[in-house]
Scaffold this motif. Structure first.
Motif, PDB file in Angstrom:
ATOM      1  N   ALA A   2       0.868  -1.175   0.000  1.00 13.03           N
ATOM      2  CA  ALA A   2       0.000   0.000   0.000  1.00 13.03           C
ATOM      3  C   ALA A   2       0.910   1.231   0.000  1.00 13.03           C
ATOM      4  O   ALA A   2       1.990   1.213   0.595  1.00 13.03           O
ATOM      5  N   ILE A   3       0.472   2.271  -0.674  1.00 13.82           N
ATOM      6  CA  ILE A   3       1.282   3.485  -0.810  1.00 13.82           C
ATOM      7  C   ILE A   3       0.539   4.670  -0.216  1.00 13.82           C
ATOM      8  O   ILE A   3      -0.648   4.880  -0.498  1.00 13.82           O
ATOM      9  N   GLY A   4       1.261   5.430   0.576  1.00 13.18           N
ATOM     10  CA  GLY A   4       0.710   6.648   1.140  1.00 13.18           C
ATOM     11  C   GLY A   4       1.470   7.867   0.649  1.00 13.18           C
ATOM     12  O   GLY A   4       2.659   7.781   0.338  1.00 13.18           O
ATOM     13  N   TRP A   5       0.790   8.971   0.565  1.00 12.58           N
ATOM     14  CA  TRP A   5       1.402  10.269   0.254  1.00 12.58           C
ATOM     15  C   TRP A   5       1.258  11.171   1.470  1.00 12.58           C
ATOM     16  O   TRP A   5       0.186  11.230   2.096  1.00 12.58           O
ATOM     17  N   PHE A   6       2.335  11.886   1.765  1.00 19.31           N
ATOM     18  CA  PHE A   6       2.361  12.761   2.932  1.00 19.31           C
ATOM     19  C   PHE A   6       2.926  14.119   2.556  1.00 19.31           C
ATOM     20  O   PHE A   6       3.782  14.222   1.668  1.00 19.31           O
ATOM     21  N   ARG A   7       2.444  15.112   3.230  1.00 13.76           N
ATOM     22  CA  ARG A   7       3.016  16.453   3.133  1.00 13.76           C
ATOM     23  C   ARG A   7       3.567  16.785   4.510  1.00 13.76           C
ATOM     24  O   ARG A   7       2.822  16.888   5.479  1.00 13.76           O
ATOM     25  N   ASP A   8       4.889  16.893   4.570  1.00 10.70           N
ATOM     26  CA  ASP A   8       5.538  17.191   5.852  1.00 10.70           C
ATOM     27  C   ASP A   8       5.042  16.251   6.962  1.00 10.70           C
ATOM     28  O   ASP A   8       4.754  16.711   8.074  1.00 10.70           O
ATOM     29  N   ARG A   9       4.937  14.976   6.625  1.00 10.52           N
ATOM     30  CA  ARG A   9       4.512  13.915   7.543  1.00 10.52           C
ATOM     31  C   ARG A   9       3.021  13.925   7.871  1.00 10.52           C
ATOM     32  O   ARG A   9       2.556  13.129   8.681  1.00 10.52           O
ATOM     33  N   GLU A  10       2.291  14.799   7.259  1.00  7.31           N
ATOM     34  CA  GLU A  10       0.836  14.814   7.416  1.00  7.31           C
ATOM     35  C   GLU A  10       0.207  14.043   6.267  1.00  7.31           C
ATOM     36  O   GLU A  10       0.518  14.287   5.098  1.00  7.31           O
ATOM     37  N   GLY A  11      -0.680  13.108   6.582  1.00  5.88           N
ATOM     38  CA  GLY A  11      -1.281  12.269   5.563  1.00  5.88           C
ATOM     39  C   GLY A  11      -2.093  13.060   4.555  1.00  5.88           C
ATOM     40  O   GLY A  11      -2.932  13.881   4.931  1.00  5.88           O
ATOM     41  N   VAL A  12      -1.839  12.824   3.280  1.00  8.25           N
ATOM     42  CA  VAL A  12      -2.579  13.452   2.191  1.00  8.25           C
ATOM     43  C   VAL A  12      -3.572  12.450   1.602  1.00  8.25           C
ATOM     44  O   VAL A  12      -4.724  12.781   1.329  1.00  8.25           O
ATOM     45  N   GLY A  13      -3.111  11.222   1.421  1.00  7.75           N
ATOM     46  CA  GLY A  13      -3.964  10.179   0.887  1.00  7.75           C
ATOM     47  C   GLY A  13      -3.199   8.888   0.759  1.00  7.75           C
ATOM     48  O   GLY A  13      -1.969   8.880   0.870  1.00  7.75           O
ATOM     49  N   TYR A  14      -3.927   7.806   0.525  1.00  3.93           N
ATOM     50  CA  TYR A  14      -3.250   6.515   0.365  1.00  3.93           C
ATOM     51  C   TYR A  14      -4.093   5.600  -0.512  1.00  3.93           C
ATOM     52  O   TYR A  14      -5.306   5.778  -0.646  1.00  3.93           O
TER      53      TYR A  14
END
Length: 121
Positions: free
Chosen positions: A34-46
């Motif tokens: 599973a892949i997650g995207w983060f902005r400055d360690r804040e979850g954006v989406g996965y």
């Protein structure tokens, strides 16, 4: 060991678009991570390991889309209608412990070095 690399960051005006890429050269992501995207360690989406489900933070829902292309071992983050508050360092992360993914940074085992996104007003 799985290595991830992000690309596609840059400077864009408010209302513009960018597409970030997360690649894993030499590794097969499909069905495994599973892949997650983060902005400055804040979850954006996965996106789930199967690609069947995606989840987004309320602040980006309707503007950002995660697209998984397992044939290319690449996961994209399409970002539309960008706002200054979207500015930050974007990271992709992978987990094989949670097939549906997670919104939390610490739930992932592998992270890329990040790519910078700056949105000007």
């Amino acid at each position: 060991q799985l290595q991830l690399a992000e690309s596609g960051g840059g400077l864009v005006q408010s209302g513009g678009s960018l597409r970030l890429s997360c690649s894993a050269p030499g590794f097969g992501l499909g069905g495994l991570y599973a892949i997650g995207w983060f902005r400055d360690r804040e979850g954006v989406g996965y996106v789930s390991a199967s690609g069947a489900s995606t989840n987004y933070a309320p602040s980006v829902k309707g503007r950002f889309t995660i697209i998984r292309d397992d044939a290319k071992n690449t996961v994209y983050l399409q970002m539309n209608d960008l706002k200054p508050e979207d500015t930050g360092t974007y990271y992709c992360a992978a987990t094989d412990d949670r097939p549906y993914g997670s919104q939390w940074w610490d739930d992932y085992e592998f992270w890329g070095p990040g790519t910078q996104v700056m949105v000007s007003s």
